[in-house]
Enzyme design. Sequence first.
Site, PDB file in Angstrom:
ATOM      1  N   ASP A   1      49.398 -36.945   8.629  1.00 14.77           N
ATOM      2  CA  ASP A   1      49.286 -37.068  10.081  1.00 14.77           C
ATOM      3  C   ASP A   1      49.190 -35.674  10.685  1.00 14.77           C
ATOM      4  OD1 ASP A   1      49.993 -39.682  12.033  1.00 14.77           O
ATOM      5  OD2 ASP A   1      50.180 -37.743  13.022  1.00 14.77           O
TER       6      ASP A   1
ATOM      7  N   THR B   1      49.894 -50.340  18.894  1.00 19.18           N
ATOM      8  CA  THR B   1      49.933 -48.950  18.434  1.00 19.18           C
ATOM      9  C   THR B   1      49.922 -48.012  19.645  1.00 19.18           C
ATOM     10  OG1 THR B   1      47.539 -48.557  18.375  1.00 19.18           O
ATOM     11  CG2 THR B   1      48.521 -49.672  16.463  1.00 19.18           C
TER      12      THR B   1
ATOM     13  N   TYR C   1      33.977 -43.652  21.480  1.00 21.10           N
ATOM     14  CA  TYR C   1      34.743 -44.502  20.572  1.00 21.10           C
ATOM     15  C   TYR C   1      33.820 -45.516  19.907  1.00 21.10           C
ATOM     16  CZ  TYR C   1      38.665 -47.390  18.955  1.00 21.10           C
ATOM     17  OH  TYR C   1      39.572 -48.087  18.180  1.00 21.10           O
TER      18      TYR C   1
ATOM     19  N   ASP D   1      44.757 -32.219   9.852  1.00 24.89           N
ATOM     20  CA  ASP D   1      43.795 -32.414  10.941  1.00 24.89           C
ATOM     21  C   ASP D   1      42.525 -32.942  10.289  1.00 24.89           C
ATOM     22  OD1 ASP D   1      41.924 -32.315  12.964  1.00 24.89           O
ATOM     23  OD2 ASP D   1      42.195 -30.183  13.417  1.00 24.89           O
ATOM     24  N   VAL D   2      42.276 -34.243  10.401  1.00 25.62           N
ATOM     25  CA  VAL D   2      41.173 -34.846   9.653  1.00 25.62           C
ATOM     26  C   VAL D   2      39.807 -34.341  10.102  1.00 25.62           C
ATOM     27  CG1 VAL D   2      42.474 -36.915   9.078  1.00 25.62           C
ATOM     28  CG2 VAL D   2      41.048 -36.887  11.161  1.00 25.62           C
TER      29      VAL D   2
ATOM     30  N   LYS E   1      32.966 -45.583  15.908  1.00 25.83           N
ATOM     31  CA  LYS E   1      33.438 -46.719  15.127  1.00 25.83           C
ATOM     32  C   LYS E   1      32.278 -47.522  14.530  1.00 25.83           C
ATOM     33  CE  LYS E   1      37.849 -46.007  15.548  1.00 25.83           C
ATOM     34  NZ  LYS E   1      38.658 -45.603  14.367  1.00 25.83           N
TER      35      LYS E   1
END
Length: 270
Positions: A37, A191, A156, A63-64, A160
């Site tokens: 994370d 979430t 987004y 940090d992806v 996605k």
Amino acid sequence: MELGSGKTAVVTGGGSGIGEALCRAFAAEGMSVVVSDIDLGAAEGVANSINDTGGSAIAVRTDVADRGSVKELADAAFEAFGGVHVLCNNAGVVAFRSAAEMSDSDWDWVMGVNLDGVINGVTQFLPRIIEQGGEAHIVNTSSSAGLFAPPGMASYVASKQAVVGLSEHLSVDLEAVNVGVSVLCPGGVATKIVEAGRNRPDEHGGPEDVPDFAEPIRQGIAQGMPPSDVAARVVDAVRNNHLYIVTHEDTKPGVEARIEGIRACYALNG
């Protein structure tokens, strides 16, 4: 594929929400878990909880959106446990803005985490997974917004839907090397996704509060499906090599409307 002792799962965005539930679900299967994370404290909390209940877990700050950071995650996972058998590219953020309202920083932040994060996970883990041999599985977290296009969150939706397409490609491309692929497309889950701006990096404008108009969305999501229910569906999909993972019947009309629209265009050609 078989899950259990001697196998390892890596979960990005593992400090809360669906990611935390995935970590706990794989630990319950007897697997070692790498909790990744951007919030190291959150990741450590999950890992410590797993260890305190007899499991085996480590926490890694990642940090992806940074490929070097994801490489460090892969290094840590393979060094700690010797192999990776389930990779969950799960970290995600959202900006509640239309295409006309999006700044360059908005686009860079959302696409960097949601799409580049998946790409970075694949590029940094997949060669090592193939080299280790045996069964493995990749789970990429998309959204119901990856299957149809709700309004007001252009980046987004774009990110996605790209994750769905990439996952569909990988499911065919990796079949020969015994690596399964699933794409998770949940509806409303309880979430902190609406609060994703709390971890927005300084280079992309820094942390931001939930906009007033998104407050009802946050309240609605808080009443959503428990993350543990989603994680149970993911475990089943990994075990049975299911490509698509959906969660909510109320997202079905949007998917069907998209399919019917495409079919109608083909009918015009007939």
